[in-house]
Design a protein around this motif. Sequence first.
Motif, PDB file in Angstrom:
ATOM      1  N   UNK A   9       4.993  -1.293  -5.607  1.00 46.10           N
ATOM      2  CA  UNK A   9       5.989  -0.219  -5.447  1.00 46.10           C
ATOM      3  C   UNK A   9       5.761   0.926  -6.426  1.00 46.10           C
ATOM      4  N   UNK A  10       4.653   1.638  -6.245  1.00 48.83           N
ATOM      5  CA  UNK A  10       4.350   2.773  -7.113  1.00 48.83           C
ATOM      6  C   UNK A  10       5.472   3.803  -7.041  1.00 48.83           C
ATOM      7  N   UNK A  11       5.841   4.418  -8.162  1.00 47.02           N
ATOM      8  CA  UNK A  11       6.947   5.382  -8.132  1.00 47.02           C
ATOM      9  C   UNK A  11       6.656   6.542  -7.187  1.00 47.02           C
ATOM     10  N   UNK A  12       7.627   6.826  -6.332  1.00 45.36           N
ATOM     11  CA  UNK A  12       7.501   7.945  -5.412  1.00 45.36           C
ATOM     12  C   UNK A  12       6.655   7.682  -4.185  1.00 45.36           C
ATOM     13  N   UNK A  13       6.106   6.471  -4.049  1.00 45.04           N
ATOM     14  CA  UNK A  13       5.213   6.190  -2.917  1.00 45.04           C
ATOM     15  C   UNK A  13       5.982   6.138  -1.611  1.00 45.04           C
ATOM     16  N   UNK A  14       5.302   6.531  -0.544  1.00 49.37           N
ATOM     17  CA  UNK A  14       5.841   6.475   0.814  1.00 49.37           C
ATOM     18  C   UNK A  14       4.909   5.592   1.646  1.00 49.37           C
ATOM     19  N   UNK A  15       4.787   4.344   1.208  1.00 42.83           N
ATOM     20  CA  UNK A  15       3.782   3.457   1.778  1.00 42.83           C
ATOM     21  C   UNK A  15       4.185   2.976   3.163  1.00 42.83           C
ATOM     22  N   UNK A 448      -0.296  12.215   0.883  1.00 42.12           N
ATOM     23  CA  UNK A 448       0.522  11.850   2.034  1.00 42.12           C
ATOM     24  C   UNK A 448       1.343  10.588   1.784  1.00 42.12           C
ATOM     25  N   UNK A 449       0.731   9.561   1.205  1.00 41.95           N
ATOM     26  CA  UNK A 449       1.451   8.303   0.988  1.00 41.95           C
ATOM     27  C   UNK A 449       2.007   8.183  -0.424  1.00 41.95           C
ATOM     28  N   UNK A 450       1.498   8.994  -1.358  1.00 37.23           N
ATOM     29  CA  UNK A 450       1.897   8.859  -2.749  1.00 37.23           C
ATOM     30  C   UNK A 450       1.293   7.646  -3.426  1.00 37.23           C
ATOM     31  N   UNK A 451       0.252   7.057  -2.838  1.00 39.49           N
ATOM     32  CA  UNK A 451      -0.393   5.876  -3.405  1.00 39.49           C
ATOM     33  C   UNK A 451      -1.680   6.263  -4.125  1.00 39.49           C
ATOM     34  N   UNK A 452      -2.025   5.583  -5.217  1.00 36.67           N
ATOM     35  CA  UNK A 452      -3.377   5.729  -5.765  1.00 36.67           C
ATOM     36  C   UNK A 452      -4.398   5.425  -4.678  1.00 36.67           C
TER      37      UNK A 452
END
Length: 492
Positions: A9-15, A448-452
């Motif tokens: 659950x990375x902060x701000x992610x839209x996974x 787009x996803x907010x993921x690394x």
Amino acid sequence: MAPLLAIPPFPGARAPAFAVPGIALDADPDMLLAALARHRVGGCYWGRQLAGPARLDAANWPADADPWPLLDAAEEVCLPAGDPRALLALAAGKPVRFTNGEPVNKHALVDAYLTGWQWRDPFSGAIINLLQAIELCGFWRKPIDDNRDIAAVLGFAHWKRPTVAPLLWNGQDTPFSGGVPALARGDLVAVWRSRLSKAQTAALVGRPVLEVEDGFIRSVGLGADCVPPLSIIVDGAGVHFDPNQPSGLELLLQNSVFPPDLLARAQQLRAAIIAGGLSKYERGGSAPLSRPGGSRRHVLVPGQVEDDRAVTSGGALSSNLELLRRARAEAGPDAYVIYKPHPDVLAGHRKGLIAEGDMAALADRTETTAPMAALIAMADELHVNSSLAGFEALLRGKPVTVHGVPFYAGWGLTTDRGPVPARRTARRSLDEVVAAAYLLYPRYLDPETGLPCPPEVLVQRLTAAAPTLDPAASAVVTLRRATGRVRRLLGR
């Protein structure tokens, strides 16, 4: 029933959904368990790091704890029947039993929690196989582990934090601090050094520090315009632009062995960067530029921000005027010299303007609008101080003369006029330097996803379309650009 693997659950992610129920696939359970153990993923692998007891059971195995340190210490594991964590214990090579005496069926557990699902690449939406899903979780785990000991994050402007936070997340939080935090001896601090206050700088003397800087593929738009970075560099050894001490990037280039598959990936990434017309801050068009000097040799000279740490840290010329003078002297009177001011200087945010009279005497043309990638493609060679444009020119097969000491000098790829450290003794191919500088050294965020994400994902996103800023960020950019225009008019 939930799958064993999950996106942290990375902060701000839209996974998007990582797993959807699917038909159980035949796979070698032992191979899958070995992959879980190698990457140390499954369960809450981003969770709290706890010391484990010798006998591990449901009562002393918190749901929010990273399972792997607990399993490292465990001598045996006892869980309720069907508990998916039994798979992790088997992967760790621990004896496992169920509390009801039911035998542990490895194949049934693998089918229920691993092979009975379809796995999706969150960046493309494509179906990926289970080993690829495990490797992707391992990719996410690495920066989390690297960030575990960060006790404070200092010097980061508020507009920069949303994209930096996922890349510095330690599995619990990203401890941004505006003041001088209370630190225990040995606490690790991540800093944007140029923005530290005097009190913060003094508090960090003698402490372990991670230096954070922009990555080499950063954004479409300037940091000086408050466009947040989509890649960063985190270096505990030094910073890549300071030749006074080895940086993590220099150590990679000096000491690493680059396997063939990594070099093939570097070659493909280099081709994608060129095809996308990408540079650090720009996405340029692929249409070729006309040659204003006709058949004359075209020499491109990119300016820099004169008070930037990449210039002031040592090993570089102190002014753009001196760089332009040297480039003209070395290129000769017959060359067509094009000077491109740094975009931050041109925008009025930073120091480095050359007087118009000096510019006219030394350069045949001052280019202010054409993208850097297109200019490099048109030019025959470059003269740089320590600018990243020199490296971007190497990607495109252009000869580069370097008057400072950037990270890419001294490896046999450039004509070096600056004081390259004698410790840089390795000779590297272009793809080896690309592998170190783009694949191994920075961290990247998918807008787009907010993921690394891997660099290939960010290159694809930037090539396809510039990331959309939220309204608040767009307003900040507009204000910053207006401020820069006023500064230029006032000559500041």
